[in-house]
Write a protein that holds these residues in place. Sequence first.
Motif, PDB file in Angstrom:
ATOM      1  N   HIS A 205       0.801  -1.225   0.000  1.00  0.00           N
ATOM      2  CA  HIS A 205       0.000   0.000   0.000  1.00  0.00           C
ATOM      3  C   HIS A 205       0.834   1.277   0.000  1.00  0.00           C
ATOM      4  O   HIS A 205       0.336   2.319  -0.430  1.00  0.00           O
ATOM      5  CB  HIS A 205      -0.913   0.002   1.234  1.00  0.00           C
ATOM      6  N   ILE A 206       2.058   1.224   0.492  1.00  0.00           N
ATOM      7  CA  ILE A 206       2.917   2.412   0.527  1.00  0.00           C
ATOM      8  C   ILE A 206       3.967   2.284  -0.569  1.00  0.00           C
ATOM      9  O   ILE A 206       4.672   1.274  -0.652  1.00  0.00           O
ATOM     10  CB  ILE A 206       3.589   2.557   1.905  1.00  0.00           C
ATOM     11  N   HIS A 207       4.075   3.318  -1.392  1.00  0.00           N
ATOM     12  CA  HIS A 207       4.982   3.278  -2.541  1.00  0.00           C
ATOM     13  C   HIS A 207       6.052   4.361  -2.418  1.00  0.00           C
ATOM     14  O   HIS A 207       6.007   5.207  -1.522  1.00  0.00           O
ATOM     15  CB  HIS A 207       4.180   3.433  -3.841  1.00  0.00           C
ATOM     16  N   GLN A 208       6.981   4.312  -3.347  1.00  0.00           N
ATOM     17  CA  GLN A 208       8.145   5.176  -3.287  1.00  0.00           C
ATOM     18  C   GLN A 208       7.749   6.662  -3.381  1.00  0.00           C
ATOM     19  O   GLN A 208       6.886   7.049  -4.180  1.00  0.00           O
ATOM     20  CB  GLN A 208       9.099   4.813  -4.426  1.00  0.00           C
ATOM     21  N   ASN A 209       8.406   7.473  -2.526  1.00  0.00           N
ATOM     22  CA  ASN A 209       8.279   8.934  -2.548  1.00  0.00           C
ATOM     23  C   ASN A 209       6.868   9.427  -2.245  1.00  0.00           C
ATOM     24  O   ASN A 209       6.500  10.548  -2.628  1.00  0.00           O
ATOM     25  CB  ASN A 209       8.737   9.491  -3.899  1.00  0.00           C
ATOM     26  N   GLU A 210       6.070   8.665  -1.539  1.00  0.00           N
ATOM     27  CA  GLU A 210       4.741   9.110  -1.156  1.00  0.00           C
ATOM     28  C   GLU A 210       4.809   9.928   0.135  1.00  0.00           C
ATOM     29  O   GLU A 210       5.779   9.867   0.886  1.00  0.00           O
ATOM     30  CB  GLU A 210       3.798   7.919  -0.972  1.00  0.00           C
ATOM     31  N   VAL A 314      -7.239   5.335   4.890  1.00  0.00           N
ATOM     32  CA  VAL A 314      -7.035   3.923   5.219  1.00  0.00           C
ATOM     33  C   VAL A 314      -7.009   3.755   6.733  1.00  0.00           C
ATOM     34  O   VAL A 314      -6.305   4.494   7.440  1.00  0.00           O
ATOM     35  CB  VAL A 314      -5.718   3.399   4.601  1.00  0.00           C
ATOM     36  N   VAL A 315      -7.761   2.782   7.229  1.00  0.00           N
ATOM     37  CA  VAL A 315      -7.859   2.516   8.662  1.00  0.00           C
ATOM     38  C   VAL A 315      -7.221   1.167   8.966  1.00  0.00           C
ATOM     39  O   VAL A 315      -7.553   0.146   8.334  1.00  0.00           O
ATOM     40  CB  VAL A 315      -9.326   2.524   9.135  1.00  0.00           C
ATOM     41  N   LEU A 316      -6.308   1.131   9.938  1.00  0.00           N
ATOM     42  CA  LEU A 316      -5.668  -0.098  10.394  1.00  0.00           C
ATOM     43  C   LEU A 316      -6.334  -0.545  11.693  1.00  0.00           C
ATOM     44  O   LEU A 316      -6.458   0.252  12.626  1.00  0.00           O
ATOM     45  CB  LEU A 316      -4.174   0.111  10.626  1.00  0.00           C
ATOM     46  N   ALA A 317      -6.740  -1.810  11.757  1.00  0.00           N
ATOM     47  CA  ALA A 317      -7.414  -2.298  12.964  1.00  0.00           C
ATOM     48  C   ALA A 317      -7.258  -3.806  13.069  1.00  0.00           C
ATOM     49  O   ALA A 317      -7.501  -4.535  12.099  1.00  0.00           O
ATOM     50  CB  ALA A 317      -8.906  -1.936  12.950  1.00  0.00           C
ATOM     51  N   GLY A 318      -6.846  -4.273  14.251  1.00  0.00           N
ATOM     52  CA  GLY A 318      -6.796  -5.709  14.510  1.00  0.00           C
ATOM     53  C   GLY A 318      -8.198  -6.277  14.630  1.00  0.00           C
ATOM     54  O   GLY A 318      -9.171  -5.551  14.887  1.00  0.00           O
ATOM     55  N   SER A 319      -8.323  -7.575  14.468  1.00  0.00           N
ATOM     56  CA  SER A 319      -9.649  -8.202  14.489  1.00  0.00           C
ATOM     57  C   SER A 319     -10.331  -8.059  15.845  1.00  0.00           C
ATOM     58  O   SER A 319     -11.561  -8.130  15.930  1.00  0.00           O
ATOM     59  CB  SER A 319      -9.534  -9.689  14.113  1.00  0.00           C
ATOM     60  N   HIS A 320      -9.562  -7.849  16.924  1.00  0.00           N
ATOM     61  CA  HIS A 320     -10.189  -7.670  18.234  1.00  0.00           C
ATOM     62  C   HIS A 320     -10.903  -6.334  18.345  1.00  0.00           C
ATOM     63  O   HIS A 320     -11.646  -6.107  19.309  1.00  0.00           O
ATOM     64  CB  HIS A 320      -9.136  -7.788  19.337  1.00  0.00           C
ATOM     65  N   LYS A 321     -10.698  -5.425  17.383  1.00  0.00           N
ATOM     66  CA  LYS A 321     -11.394  -4.146  17.385  1.00  0.00           C
ATOM     67  C   LYS A 321     -12.653  -4.161  16.532  1.00  0.00           C
ATOM     68  O   LYS A 321     -13.361  -3.149  16.467  1.00  0.00           O
ATOM     69  CB  LYS A 321     -10.459  -3.036  16.887  1.00  0.00           C
TER      70      LYS A 321
END
Length: 417
Positions: A205-210, A314-321
Amino acid sequence: MPDTQALVNDFLNKLKKLKIEGSQATARQNAELLRSVISQQRVPYTNQAGALIDAVKAVGEQLIAANPVELAVGNIVRRVLHIIREEDLSLTTAAIGGLNLSAVSDDENDDDRDGDSTLSAAAVAAAARSTLRPPSLQTLLEDTPVSAAVPQTSSSGGDSEGKSKSADKSSRSRKLKHDVIEAVNEQIADIVICHEQIAEQAVEHIHQNEVILTLGSSRTVLEFLFAAKEKKRSFRVFVAEGAPRYQGHLLAKELVARGLQTTLITDSAVFAMISRVNMVIVGAHAVMANGGVIAPVGMNLVALAAQKHAVPFVVLAGSHKLCPLYPHNPEVLLNELRSPSELLDFGEFSDCMDFGSGSGSPLLHVVNPAFDYVPPKLVSLFITDAGGHNPSYMYRLIADYYSADDLVVQRRATAGN
């Protein structure tokens, strides 16, 4: 082994006094506590799953009431209840499968027939209702003579049959607890490594020079960004400071310590800087069943800025959330008010009181909410330890983790009530 009630009381005290920092630590300790409750719970010969469910619900009600804002507590309670139901269904289905296999062999050896009827009629019926494919007519016709022949046992074998049934029930009881505890152990392991599993997807998801924008402090976001750097991605991070607690200052220090190019900005500068940003990556306090996000205060401002400038959010979340409830459910407490001292000194606050009126009521009121609600229409992608998903798919992913019978954690009323 420590007394279960003592463990419960200790954990309740930690929840009420907010001594546990972060949803991951809360979820892990909660799962470990419920594992102890299950391990020490005495299970009867009949309705073993019901006894475990009642024990977990009895503790779960107390835990949820101790800190309703920490939705991870209720999530783990419901996950464990779902595990109990799934393991019980698995054992029931396997036993029915063994019963069918032994019924076929009964044509060759009638002496082994007595030990096969180990399940109650209710359990067989429940498992039959749960099967996806109904039995064929040929199967029913083939099973009818066998089922009719089962009760025809000799009186001399009555004692051995009773002992066999008792032993089988006891064995199944131990098997159910063992399987449930093993599944809970797997869940605890997943909670511990959720950051690493999410971080493994960073390079996709993260690319060069972003240029990446984030708000506040999140360990999941920290590990995600660092994993991209480890894969030789070169990028810059804008960190909004996250007033009034200024958690973004901590994240900025961590990023710099790990060698990432970092720029710290004020929350009010988000709209001014968003045009330079390629992607917004943030953490979450909880993800609701409709795909909405409960996140640190100020997150809705960032999401609106991202939508205005067509920047992926973009949202990052573990399955416990992942929470199976909707924001409008009465069980959901969306917010809490933190101390006014995070905004004003008490001395400064007292200067704003009108002592001349004699009532002592303040003319200045300070409201300091802890969380924001971000609707699903503002979210571009969720990245969990199970992969990346669109907001519209979250309800289906959440349905795999919970049972509809456990959305409201409440013990069954006893016959005496």
